[in-house]
Scaffold this motif. Sequence first.
Motif: not given
Length: 198
Positions: A5, A34, A70, A72
């Motif tokens: 993250v 993310l 990706e 988020s």
Amino acid sequence: MRLGVFGGTFNPPHHGHLILASEACDQAKLDKVLWVLTPLSPFKQEQVLPPVDIRLNMLRAAVNKDSRFEISFIDINRPAPHFASETMQLLRRAHPDAELFYIMGADSLSDLPAWHAPQEFLSACDGLLVMHREQEEVMIGSLEDSLPGITPKIHLLASPVVDISSREIRERIGQKRSVRYLLPDGVLSIIEENRLYQ
């Protein structure tokens, strides 16, 4: 699945961000990172930020060529303030079967006791991936005194020497100096189209 993250205002996203995220993937064997775009950081309330949609477009331009990355929308889709503790708890509920590793720098780790609800943040993380340079000293002992149980969650990752910052990029643009090789071409195009940081 092991998920990294990586949170921030990404104002703007640059090659330093991409290198750190890639190193986290490689060194911590992450399946995916993310990228959590924070509309307004509680720590940067004095900073004038471009609209979220423009920063989102810059982030897309930066990460869209790497399948490990990706974006988020966990913070974009909820009202401020956006505290990391709440973000991680929401991600924990959204990915109940994943291991969640928060990516941060050594400076952020040192500041962690001053974060909002740091113990709740720590509880929501399976690990902290801390990028640090060899000359940086990470005071884990004092952190353990403030946040019991943090020591086994800290994973120190060797950070390549990439001395690029979003602030420096903004300043260089304001001074009409070149930033061409500091950030992806797609991000630079969006900055030029929207006349950002001038």
